[in-house]
Each structure stands twice: as structure tokens, then as C-alpha cells.
Motif scaffolding. Structure first.
Motif, PDB file in Angstrom:
ATOM      1  N   ALA A 130       1.811 -23.954   4.585  1.00 19.34           N
ATOM      2  CA  ALA A 130       0.931 -23.682   3.378  1.00 19.34           C
ATOM      3  C   ALA A 130       1.058 -22.146   3.321  1.00 19.34           C
ATOM      4  CB  ALA A 130      -0.398 -23.980   3.617  1.00 19.34           C
ATOM      5  N   LEU A 131       1.716 -21.294   4.268  1.00 22.79           N
ATOM      6  CA  LEU A 131       1.778 -19.956   4.161  1.00 22.79           C
ATOM      7  C   LEU A 131       2.867 -19.399   3.246  1.00 22.79           C
ATOM      8  CD1 LEU A 131       1.271 -18.796   8.033  1.00 22.79           C
ATOM      9  CD2 LEU A 131      -0.511 -19.149   6.354  1.00 22.79           C
ATOM     10  N   GLN A 132       3.736 -20.323   2.942  1.00 22.23           N
ATOM     11  CA  GLN A 132       4.894 -20.012   2.310  1.00 22.23           C
ATOM     12  C   GLN A 132       4.563 -19.350   0.881  1.00 22.23           C
ATOM     13  OE1 GLN A 132       8.304 -20.032   3.240  1.00 22.23           O
ATOM     14  NE2 GLN A 132       9.184 -19.698   1.106  1.00 22.23           N
ATOM     15  N   GLY A 133       3.825 -20.078   0.188  1.00 16.89           N
ATOM     16  CA  GLY A 133       3.438 -19.560  -1.273  1.00 16.89           C
ATOM     17  C   GLY A 133       3.029 -18.074  -1.085  1.00 16.89           C
ATOM     18  N   PHE A 134       2.182 -17.702  -0.243  1.00 13.93           N
ATOM     19  CA  PHE A 134       1.546 -16.607  -0.023  1.00 13.93           C
ATOM     20  C   PHE A 134       2.464 -15.676  -0.007  1.00 13.93           C
ATOM     21  CE2 PHE A 134      -0.363 -13.047   2.450  1.00 13.93           C
ATOM     22  CZ  PHE A 134      -1.258 -12.613   1.616  1.00 13.93           C
ATOM     23  N   TYR A 135       3.468 -15.595   0.991  1.00 15.73           N
ATOM     24  CA  TYR A 135       4.455 -14.606   1.477  1.00 15.73           C
ATOM     25  C   TYR A 135       5.624 -14.692   0.370  1.00 15.73           C
ATOM     26  CZ  TYR A 135       1.768 -14.195   5.563  1.00 15.73           C
ATOM     27  OH  TYR A 135       0.873 -13.699   6.715  1.00 15.73           O
ATOM     28  N   ALA A 136       6.047 -15.761   0.028  1.00 15.19           N
ATOM     29  CA  ALA A 136       7.213 -15.947  -1.001  1.00 15.19           C
ATOM     30  C   ALA A 136       6.748 -15.548  -2.366  1.00 15.19           C
ATOM     31  CB  ALA A 136       7.682 -17.246  -0.971  1.00 15.19           C
ATOM     32  N   ASP A 137       5.580 -15.789  -2.745  1.00 14.83           N
ATOM     33  CA  ASP A 137       5.285 -15.358  -4.193  1.00 14.83           C
ATOM     34  C   ASP A 137       4.108 -14.459  -4.508  1.00 14.83           C
ATOM     35  OD1 ASP A 137       7.154 -17.158  -5.005  1.00 14.83           O
ATOM     36  OD2 ASP A 137       5.810 -18.828  -4.638  1.00 14.83           O
ATOM     37  N   TYR A 138       2.966 -14.778  -3.865  1.00 16.63           N
ATOM     38  CA  TYR A 138       1.669 -14.084  -4.014  1.00 16.63           C
ATOM     39  C   TYR A 138       1.649 -12.786  -3.668  1.00 16.63           C
ATOM     40  CZ  TYR A 138      -3.090 -12.562  -4.341  1.00 16.63           C
ATOM     41  OH  TYR A 138      -4.122 -11.809  -4.547  1.00 16.63           O
ATOM     42  N   ARG A 139       2.064 -12.419  -2.612  1.00 17.32           N
ATOM     43  CA  ARG A 139       2.183 -11.095  -2.118  1.00 17.32           C
ATOM     44  C   ARG A 139       3.214 -10.113  -2.440  1.00 17.32           C
ATOM     45  NH1 ARG A 139       3.609  -7.719   2.187  1.00 17.32           N
ATOM     46  NH2 ARG A 139       1.802  -6.386   2.943  1.00 17.32           N
ATOM     47  N   PRO A 140       4.672 -10.335  -2.902  1.00 21.29           N
ATOM     48  CA  PRO A 140       5.325  -9.566  -3.740  1.00 21.29           C
ATOM     49  C   PRO A 140       4.705  -9.420  -4.778  1.00 21.29           C
ATOM     50  CG  PRO A 140       6.503 -11.240  -2.395  1.00 21.29           C
ATOM     51  CD  PRO A 140       5.269 -11.627  -2.421  1.00 21.29           C
ATOM     52  N   GLN A 141       4.168 -10.381  -5.619  1.00 21.95           N
ATOM     53  CA  GLN A 141       3.875 -10.264  -7.002  1.00 21.95           C
ATOM     54  C   GLN A 141       2.614  -9.535  -6.942  1.00 21.95           C
ATOM     55  OE1 GLN A 141       5.685 -12.075  -9.249  1.00 21.95           O
ATOM     56  NE2 GLN A 141       4.402 -10.681 -10.858  1.00 21.95           N
ATOM     57  N   MET A 142       1.708  -9.302  -6.113  1.00 19.30           N
ATOM     58  CA  MET A 142       0.635  -8.440  -5.930  1.00 19.30           C
ATOM     59  C   MET A 142       0.915  -6.624  -5.914  1.00 19.30           C
ATOM     60  SD  MET A 142      -2.522  -8.396  -3.285  1.00 19.30           S
ATOM     61  CE  MET A 142      -1.435  -8.250  -2.117  1.00 19.30           C
ATOM     62  N   LEU A 143       2.170  -6.724  -5.300  1.00 23.37           N
ATOM     63  CA  LEU A 143       2.814  -5.266  -5.319  1.00 23.37           C
ATOM     64  C   LEU A 143       3.423  -4.982  -6.534  1.00 23.37           C
ATOM     65  CD1 LEU A 143       4.443  -5.579  -1.629  1.00 23.37           C
ATOM     66  CD2 LEU A 143       2.431  -4.521  -2.302  1.00 23.37           C
ATOM     67  N   LEU A 144       4.109  -5.909  -7.258  1.00 23.95           N
ATOM     68  CA  LEU A 144       4.733  -5.655  -8.406  1.00 23.95           C
ATOM     69  C   LEU A 144       3.613  -5.364  -9.499  1.00 23.95           C
ATOM     70  CD1 LEU A 144       7.558  -8.219  -8.535  1.00 23.95           C
ATOM     71  CD2 LEU A 144       7.821  -5.928  -8.258  1.00 23.95           C
ATOM     72  N   CYS A 145       2.395  -6.023  -9.418  1.00 25.04           N
ATOM     73  CA  CYS A 145       1.292  -6.038 -10.463  1.00 25.04           C
ATOM     74  C   CYS A 145       1.141  -4.070 -10.432  1.00 25.04           C
ATOM     75  CB  CYS A 145       0.171  -6.603 -10.262  1.00 25.04           C
ATOM     76  SG  CYS A 145       0.239  -8.470 -10.412  1.00 25.04           S
ATOM     77  N   GLY A 146       1.261  -3.716  -9.267  1.00 23.41           N
ATOM     78  CA  GLY A 146       0.867  -2.209  -9.164  1.00 23.41           C
ATOM     79  C   GLY A 146       1.973  -1.251  -9.853  1.00 23.41           C
ATOM     80  N   ILE A 147       3.184  -2.151  -9.939  1.00 18.17           N
ATOM     81  CA  ILE A 147       4.412  -1.447 -10.252  1.00 18.17           C
ATOM     82  C   ILE A 147       4.895  -1.533 -11.700  1.00 18.17           C
ATOM     83  CG2 ILE A 147       6.797  -0.939  -9.852  1.00 18.17           C
ATOM     84  CD1 ILE A 147       6.289  -1.537  -6.707  1.00 18.17           C
ATOM     85  N   ILE A 148       4.858  -2.597 -12.198  1.00 15.52           N
ATOM     86  CA  ILE A 148       5.697  -2.841 -13.599  1.00 15.52           C
ATOM     87  C   ILE A 148       4.661  -2.550 -14.516  1.00 15.52           C
ATOM     88  CG2 ILE A 148       6.083  -4.744 -15.054  1.00 15.52           C
ATOM     89  CD1 ILE A 148       7.081  -6.393 -12.804  1.00 15.52           C
ATOM     90  N   PRO A 149       3.477  -2.701 -14.635  1.00 20.63           N
ATOM     91  CA  PRO A 149       2.706  -2.348 -15.599  1.00 20.63           C
ATOM     92  C   PRO A 149       2.727  -0.881 -15.844  1.00 20.63           C
ATOM     93  CG  PRO A 149       1.309  -3.762 -14.382  1.00 20.63           C
ATOM     94  CD  PRO A 149       2.578  -3.538 -13.618  1.00 20.63           C
ATOM     95  N   ILE A 150       2.573  -0.018 -14.711  1.00 16.43           N
ATOM     96  CA  ILE A 150       2.698   1.399 -14.793  1.00 16.43           C
ATOM     97  C   ILE A 150       4.315   1.903 -15.367  1.00 16.43           C
ATOM     98  CG2 ILE A 150       2.900   3.524 -13.329  1.00 16.43           C
ATOM     99  CD1 ILE A 150       0.917   2.334 -11.325  1.00 16.43           C
ATOM    100  N   ILE A 151       5.319   1.222 -15.173  1.00 15.37           N
ATOM    101  CA  ILE A 151       6.529   1.524 -15.760  1.00 15.37           C
ATOM    102  C   ILE A 151       6.314   1.200 -17.246  1.00 15.37           C
ATOM    103  CG2 ILE A 151       9.023   0.732 -15.905  1.00 15.37           C
ATOM    104  CD1 ILE A 151       8.607   0.134 -12.860  1.00 15.37           C
ATOM    105  N   ILE A 152       5.765   0.450 -17.729  1.00 12.38           N
ATOM    106  CA  ILE A 152       5.641  -0.095 -19.010  1.00 12.38           C
ATOM    107  C   ILE A 152       4.447   0.977 -19.642  1.00 12.38           C
ATOM    108  CG2 ILE A 152       4.889  -1.695 -20.846  1.00 12.38           C
ATOM    109  CD1 ILE A 152       6.038  -3.828 -18.905  1.00 12.38           C
ATOM    110  N   LEU A 153       3.624   1.150 -19.082  1.00 11.36           N
ATOM    111  CA  LEU A 153       2.702   2.158 -19.840  1.00 11.36           C
ATOM    112  C   LEU A 153       3.320   3.730 -19.799  1.00 11.36           C
ATOM    113  CD1 LEU A 153      -0.770   1.377 -17.851  1.00 11.36           C
ATOM    114  CD2 LEU A 153      -0.265   1.159 -20.316  1.00 11.36           C
ATOM    115  N   ILE A 154       4.154   4.010 -18.757  1.00 15.03           N
ATOM    116  CA  ILE A 154       5.066   5.356 -19.027  1.00 15.03           C
ATOM    117  C   ILE A 154       5.943   5.226 -20.277  1.00 15.03           C
ATOM    118  CG2 ILE A 154       6.673   6.819 -17.926  1.00 15.03           C
ATOM    119  CD1 ILE A 154       5.052   6.068 -15.189  1.00 15.03           C
ATOM    120  N   ALA A 155       6.680   3.892 -20.538  1.00 13.50           N
ATOM    121  CA  ALA A 155       7.465   4.015 -21.574  1.00 13.50           C
ATOM    122  C   ALA A 155       6.681   3.827 -22.857  1.00 13.50           C
ATOM    123  CB  ALA A 155       8.367   2.591 -21.511  1.00 13.50           C
ATOM    124  N   VAL A 156       5.538   3.188 -23.061  1.00 13.26           N
ATOM    125  CA  VAL A 156       4.654   3.044 -24.265  1.00 13.26           C
ATOM    126  C   VAL A 156       3.886   4.033 -24.601  1.00 13.26           C
ATOM    127  CG1 VAL A 156       2.883   1.512 -25.195  1.00 13.26           C
ATOM    128  CG2 VAL A 156       4.720   0.400 -24.119  1.00 13.26           C
TER     129      VAL A 156
END
Length: 596
Positions: A130-156
Motif C-alpha cells: 500500500a506504500l507504493q502509490g505514495f512513493y511512486a506517484d503522490y510524493r514526486p507529484q507533490m514536489l512537482l506541484c511546487g515546480i511546474i506551476p512556477i515555471i508556467i507562471l514565469i513564462a506567462v
């Protein structure tokens, strides 16, 4: 390790075991967004130059050449991100499962026996998985949530501050909805784990008692109960899935509305209704199309985080159940002690030793003081509950006395307390043969190497010969490579017991512990086992639990226990002498084997 650690803190701490894969997953996701900027530029440039500027084809060559590689690169990066996330989750799960099994081994068989086998297996497999989804999907996605929107805001933001403001204002709607969903998701996941454990225990108990249920004619009623239990688990699972699907639908709704607001703003700008948010350069087709292409990607990390949010709730529920085992305090020896390797025979000294099981008022062993001499065979007898098995557990290091001491004496060496010897060093010097020999699904060689992983084939053959199994070996179709256990060749009780003895020979330990080694064997198998025991015990210190008079005859001395106390410690002849405790067990026919 802090005892008040929360499941969330434990999950974050454990994430370091797969950190490299998590970093690679985040890096791939970030590069994928940067490639998207190139794609958006290419598409917007082609549209602007073809529709508005009406330029020559030569002006379209550069974006047309960049667009296909950008699509391919983005696809490869998305795949790499998925693979890295999955590998990180697998690495962490393997580490946690290994730690869990090691902790169970440290807690010992006494603790494991008090756990229901279905619950224990559920924790080792289902809850770790049951830990697989957290480490494979949720945790990396949580870090990307702080990176990708900032990159797009800088471009827009340089193109339209109003468009950037719309993105900033609507973005939090998705995390707020996720938090609201998460409150109920974790509780439902915990309930599902509890129901899964209950169903597993119920199903295993039913299988183990199936013959008894059929004997009493209640198997049909039990089948109905199994159906009821499985239906309850199905309903709980569907509630969890329903919550996950509904939350995903709500997240899609908020993301769609947010993108629609941005498109509405750009539409009114092109119609000349809005005149703000454009700086001094206005918004042409290139800018509007570039912003609209990037807008879904701004919300995509948040939407994916919401999709995987149930994995966080599932992992926290699993962590809450695993942590009591992983953080359980156990008796620990000083890990700074140097490695210990005895140079000669071992003797043992028990001085005022008292041992008690958890939750019991009476002691299982009460003020025991005895000497077990080097290279002697000490037989231990007594009624059920006398403390015989407890004595073996203490000697193996699985149970720790609450009072007194257990000292190890080597020839010409200073006595050393068992607590001053590292548990792995001590247990390497123990060979144990019990009433039930475990045969794992695998080859004969793999079964034997459980005792000594580095043993050569010749060592295995020698051990089988010592255990009187050479003739049986010659009849096996593939010799040492013959598969035993489930899906392999069946093994009789006597053969399994002698395989256990062969393991003991491979162990070549200084101390041999035997628990009713001839129990439930026919006369032929018993004779072979006793002959092998005589060879095994030669030159070793042996503690033997038995009720068989023939085995007692092999012992140098006999220890009689009753209610945890020493009743006698004498030779068998003295105990059987007239007036002795075993006088009545002397058979009128000496050749007849009797239980004592």
C-alpha cells in the motif's frame, strides 16, 4: 527513534531510502514542462505567422523542425518519470519489508506466535504494498506541484499579468478540495485495512478448520459467513474507490472552470471589451495561444496530485499499522561489543534465573540455578507447563530473564554473560531441531542451505549421509536439485525430521537444542533419527526435551522441572533407582520403550 512519531513523519523519513529515484522522477517531470514550453512556442509561432503575418514558408521551418523532436522528447520524459517513480516505490517497499521481517525475527517466535498468521502476512505483503502509490506517484507529484506551476507562471507573467493572476487565484481551489476529501479518505482507508485483516483471519481460520466444520455438518453455514465477510469488505472497498473517483471528477471540474475563465478573459480582450492586464504590447494570437496551451499544464500537477491523494491516505493508514511493529522496543544487546567466536566447547551457567511471559502473574522459570557442562547431553523432562520450552527460548535468546543471569563458559576462558554477546553471534553457535521440521518450497539444496548459505555441494552430501538420508537421495530424480514442498516431491515426517538434522550437521554449532526430535515417528524412522542424533551430539553441548525413555538413556544427566522450579538434576540411573522420581517408569520389559 521517537515513539511519538506520526505516520506522516515516518513516511517522509522512509522516503530517503528511494531518494535518488524520486529526484530523477521530479527531474524528468521538470524537463518535460520545459519541453512543453518549446512545443507551445512552436505551435503559437506557426499559427501567428501563417494566420496573422502571412509570412513565407521559410519563416516556419524552424518551429516545424523543432515540433516533432519536442513531442518525442516529452513522451520519453513522461515515460522516464513514471519508471523512476515506480522504481523508487519498489526500492522503498523492499527496504520496509526487509526491515519488517528483520524486526519480526528480533521480536522472536514467542511474539510471532501471539499474532494471527493472517494479520501478520497482511502486514508484510498488503500493507507494505500500500506504500507504493505514495512513493511512486503522490510524493514526486507533490514536489512537482511546487515546480511546474512556477515555471508556467514565469513564462506567462511577462505576456499578461491578468492571465497570471487568474492562474494564481484559481489554482488553490484544487488543493482546498483535496484537503476536504482527504479528511474522510484516511478514515475510510483505515477501516478498509481493519476489515481486510478481519477477513484474512476469518478465511484462514475457516480453511484450517475445514475438516472439522465438515465433520459437524456446519460447512454450509460457515460458507455463508465467509460470503458475508467478503461482502462487507467489498462494500468498504467500493466506498474508498467511490470517494477517489468522485474527488477526481470534482478536481476536473475546478480545473475546467479555471481554464474556461482564462479563455473567457482572452476572448473579451480580442473583442476589445477588456483593456487591462496586457502591459503596453497588447495580446496577439501568439500570446493568447501560448497562454492557453500552457494553462492546462498549470493545473495538471494539481489534478494528478488529487488523483493520487487517496494513495497518501492509504499509505498513512498502512504506516499507522506498521509503525507499532517497526518501532516496538525490544531487548537490545550492546551493539558495540566485538564479534564473538568461541574457540572450544561451551558450558552454560544459570544463576537465579527467573523468566516470565508478558501478562502472566506466575513465573515460567522461577529461580533456576544449574550448570550445563561442556559436551554433556542434558535431558529436560517435566509435565506440561513445567517450563521446558521456556528454558529453550531463554537459551536461544528469544526470551530474556527478568532476574538472574545466564553465563557462557568457554574452555580456559572467563565466563561471559549472554547479554554481552551479540545475538547474531550467539545464534550462529546454536543448532535447533524441533518437533515440526519446516520444508520450504524449493530444491533440496536450498532447504539444506537454510542452515549454512555458504555450504558446498559436498558439504550437503556429507550432511545427508550423517542424517541417514543418502539412500533416499539416490532415489531422487534430480538429486540435490529435486524440488520439495509445494509443487515438488512429497516428504514424509521421518524424512523431514532427518532433513532438519542434516541442517544441524551443516550448522556445526557448539550448542544443540532438541525439542522432542522423535515425536510422532514410526519405529523405523525413530531408529534412524536416534542414530543420527547420536552422531550429531558427539562432542557438542546438548539440551534435549523429551519424554521418551530411549532418548533419556542417551543423556548424561536429567533435569526435572515442575512449575518452573528444579525438582531434580541427576543421572538417569539415580532417578530410576528405587525410591527415585522415575522408579515407576521402569518397564517390566527393558526392551519396551516407555514415556516418562
Amino acid at each position: 527513534m521517537a515513539s511519538n512519531e506520526t505516520p506522516r513523519q515516518w513516511l517522509q523519513r522512509t522516503a530517503s531510502r528511494g531518494a535518488r529515484w524520486s529526484r530523477l522522477s521530479v527531474l524528468a517531470g521538470t524537463l518535460s514542462t520545459l519541453v512543453l514550453l518549446v512545443q507551445a512556442w512552436c505551435i503559437a509561432t506557426i499559427a501567428q505567422r501563417m494566420v496573422i503575418d502571412s509570412t513565407d514558408f521559410s519563416a516556419l521551418v524552424t518551429p516545424l523542425l523543432l515540433l516533432p523532436p519536442a513531442f518525442i522528447a516529452r513522451g520519453l520524459l513522461v515515460r522516464a518519470r513514471t519508471i523512476c517513480g515506480a522504481r523508487g516505490g519498489i526500492e522503498i517497499r523492499q527496504s520496509v519489508r526487509r526491515e519488517l521481517l528483520e524486526r519480526i525475527a528480533v521480536l522472536g517466535p514467542l511474539w510471532a506466535r501471539r499474532q494471527h498468521s493472517a494479520t501478520l502476512s497482511n502486514r508484510i505483503w498488503d500493507q507494505v504494498d500500500a506504500l507504493q502509490g505514495f512513493y511512486a506517484d503522490y510524493r514526486p507529484q507533490m514536489l512537482l506541484c511546487g515546480i511546474i506551476p512556477i515555471i508556467i507562471l514565469i513564462a506567462v507573467a511577462p505576456l499578461s499579468w491578468a492571465a497570471a493572476l487568474i492562474l494564481i487565484a484559481t489554482g488553490p481551489l484544487i488543493p482546498i478540495n483535496m484537503a476536504m476529501v482527504g479528511i474522510g479518505a484516511k478514515k475510510r482507508q483505515e477501516d478498509q485495512f481493519l476489515e481486510m485483516g478481519r477477513m484474512s483471519r476469518h478465511f484462514l481460520d475457516t480453511l484450517q478448520g475445514l475438516s472439522t466444520l465438515k465433520l459437524f455438518g456446519v460447512s454450509k453455514r460457515q460458507a455463508d459467513e465467509v460470503h458475508t465477510t467478503s461482502e462487507s469488505f467489498r462494500r468498504r472497498t467500493m466506498r474508498v474507490l467511490r470517494l477517489a473517483f468522485l474527488s477526481s471528477a470534482v478536481l476536473e471540474f475546478f480545473a475546467s472552470v479555471s481554464i474556461a475563465l482564462l479563455a473567457l478573459y482572452l476572448g473579451f480582450v480580442y473583442l476589445g471589451q477588456f483593456h487591462f492586464g496586457m502591459y503596453d504590447h497588447g495580446i496577439n494570437l501568439f500570446m493568447g495561444l501560448f497562454i492557453l496551451i500552457l494553462a492546462p499544464e498549470f493545473y495538471q500537477p494539481l489534478r494528478e496530485l488529487g488523483v493520487h491523494y487517496h494513495a497518501k491516505a492509504q499509505a498513512e493508514a498502512a504506516a499507522e499499522d506498521l509503525m507499532p511493529i517497526l518501532n516496538r522496543r525490544v531487548f537490545e544487546r550492546d551493539t558495540d561489543q566485538p564479534a564473538w567466536q568461541p574457540k572450544g566447547s561451551l558450558a552454560l551457567s544459570l544463576e537465579g534465573l527467573t523468566a516470565r511471559y508478558a501478562g502472566r502473574s506466575s513465573a515460567a522459570l522461577d529461580d533456576i540455578s544449574i550448570e550445563i557442562r561442556a559436551q554433556e547431553m542434558l535431558a529436560v523432562i517435566g509435565p506440561s507447563g513445567a517450563g521446558k520450552s521456556t528454558l529453550l527460548n531463554v537459551l536461544m535468546g528469544f526470551m530474556h530473564p527478568e532476574a538472574g543471569s545466564l553465563n557462557v563458559l568457554e574452555s580456559d576462558q572467563t565466563p561471559r554473560a549472554l547479554i554481552d554477546i551479540r545475538s547474531d553471534d550467539w545464534q550462529l553457535q546454536i543448532a535447533w531441531v524441533g518437533q515440526t521440521a519446516v520444508i520450504v518450497s524449493g530444491t533440496l539444496a536450498e532447504n539444506l542451505r537454510l542452515a549454512n548459505a555458504e555450504a558446498s555441494d559436498q558439504d550437503l552430501l556429507d550432511a545427508l549421509e550423517q542424517a541417514a538420508l543418502q539412500q533416499w537421495l539416490t532415489g531422487l530424480p534430480d538429486g540435490l536439485d529435486t524440488r520439495l514442498g509445494e509443487g515438488g516431491r512429497a516428504v514424509s515426517g521421518g524424512q523431514a525430521r532427518r532433513i532438519a538434522l542434516a541442517r544441524a550437521f551443516l550448522r556445526d554449532a557448539r550448542l544443540v537444542l532438541l525439542d522432542e526430535p522423535t515425536a510422532s515417528l514410526d519405529q523405523a524412522s525413530e531408529r534412524l533419527v536416534m542414530e543420527a542424533l547420536a552422531r550429531l551430539c558427539k562432542g557438542r553441548t546438548v539440551v534435549l526435551l523429551t519424554h521418551r525413555m530411549e532418548l533419556l538413556a542417551l543423556a548424561d544427566r536429567v533435569l526435572m522441572l515442575d512449575q518452573g522450579r528444579v525438582q531434580a538434576l541427576e543421572t538417569l540411573d539415580n532417578l530410576r533407582a528405587p525410591g527415585g522420581p522415575l522408579a515407576r517408569s521402569v518397564s517390566a520389559h527393558p526392551s519396551e520403550t516407555r514415556d516418562v
